[in-house]
Motif scaffolding. Structure first.
Motif, PDB file in Angstrom:
ATOM      1  N   UNK A  72       0.862  -1.289   0.003  1.00 46.80           N
ATOM      2  CA  UNK A  72       0.070  -0.080   0.122  1.00 46.80           C
ATOM      3  C   UNK A  72       0.928   1.328  -0.111  1.00 46.80           C
ATOM      4  N   UNK A  73       0.581   2.226  -0.811  1.00 45.87           N
ATOM      5  CA  UNK A  73       0.831   3.689  -0.749  1.00 45.87           C
ATOM      6  C   UNK A  73      -0.115   4.440  -0.151  1.00 45.87           C
ATOM      7  N   UNK A  74      -0.181   4.639   0.912  1.00 44.56           N
ATOM      8  CA  UNK A  74      -1.424   5.486   1.510  1.00 44.56           C
ATOM      9  C   UNK A  74      -1.269   7.035   1.217  1.00 44.56           C
ATOM     10  N   UNK A  75      -0.113   7.441   1.129  1.00 38.73           N
ATOM     11  CA  UNK A  75       0.064   8.954   0.890  1.00 38.73           C
ATOM     12  C   UNK A  75      -0.926   9.354   0.032  1.00 38.73           C
ATOM     13  N   UNK A  76      -1.360   8.593  -1.029  1.00 36.29           N
ATOM     14  CA  UNK A  76      -2.201   9.285  -2.109  1.00 36.29           C
ATOM     15  C   UNK A  76      -3.558   9.481  -1.653  1.00 36.29           C
ATOM     16  N   UNK A  77      -3.939   8.902  -0.617  1.00 40.69           N
ATOM     17  CA  UNK A  77      -5.193   9.019   0.174  1.00 40.69           C
ATOM     18  C   UNK A  77      -5.382  10.031   0.567  1.00 40.69           C
ATOM     19  N   UNK A  78      -4.481  10.783   0.985  1.00 45.17           N
ATOM     20  CA  UNK A  78      -4.545  11.953   1.928  1.00 45.17           C
ATOM     21  C   UNK A  78      -5.445  13.049   1.127  1.00 45.17           C
ATOM     22  N   UNK A  79      -5.409  12.981  -0.408  1.00 44.04           N
ATOM     23  CA  UNK A  79      -6.314  13.975  -1.048  1.00 44.04           C
ATOM     24  C   UNK A  79      -7.844  13.714  -0.926  1.00 44.04           C
ATOM     25  N   UNK A  80      -7.990  12.339  -0.570  1.00 38.79           N
ATOM     26  CA  UNK A  80      -9.534  11.776  -0.355  1.00 38.79           C
ATOM     27  C   UNK A  80      -9.741  12.239   1.118  1.00 38.79           C
ATOM     28  N   UNK A  81      -8.809  12.058   2.005  1.00 38.62           N
ATOM     29  CA  UNK A  81      -9.127  12.674   3.299  1.00 38.62           C
ATOM     30  C   UNK A  81      -9.466  13.928   3.616  1.00 38.62           C
ATOM     31  N   UNK A  82      -8.663  14.951   2.617  1.00 43.20           N
ATOM     32  CA  UNK A  82      -8.780  16.245   2.720  1.00 43.20           C
ATOM     33  C   UNK A  82     -10.112  16.674   2.248  1.00 43.20           C
TER      34      UNK A  82
END
Length: 106
Positions: A72-82
């Motif tokens: 998993x590369x979860x950093x890209x999910x930060x956009x969704x979280x924001x």
């Protein structure tokens, strides 16, 4: 020759199977064979789902012998979280206003 299509994060997580794959990979790194064993779809379908996730930079792969190991590369999910945090704040404000109205009517 056309360039490979880059999937956006929202397209990638739109599919429930891919979301389940992300949850699985949050637990650890798995080979395609191990991932395919967790889903009621063909290995080919699993590979296609993993490619979409890879194109969206949500997973990384590395070769280990004859297998590919995915992580998993979860950093890209930060956009969704924001993006979701905006709506969380919106609903918090709406609920606070409703609470105020209800308490003041009593």
């Amino acid at each position: 020759m056309a360039a490979a299509q880059k999937h956006d994060v929202y397209q990638a997580i739109a599919d429930p199977t891919r979301r389940k794959m992300l949850k699985l990979l949050a637990e650890g790194n798995y080979s395609i064979t191990e991932i395919a064993g967790q889903f009621p779809v063909s290995r080919t379908a699993v590979v296609k789902h993993l490619q979409v996730l890879s194109d969206a930079s949500l997973v990384a792969d590395r070769k280990a012998g004859r297998e590919k190991i995915y992580s998993l590369k979860a950093d890209e999910l930060l956009e969704v979280q924001e993006w979701l945090s905006f709506f969380e704040q919106y609903w918090d404000n709406k609920l606070a206003k409703l609470k105020h109205i209800v308490e003041n009517e009593e």
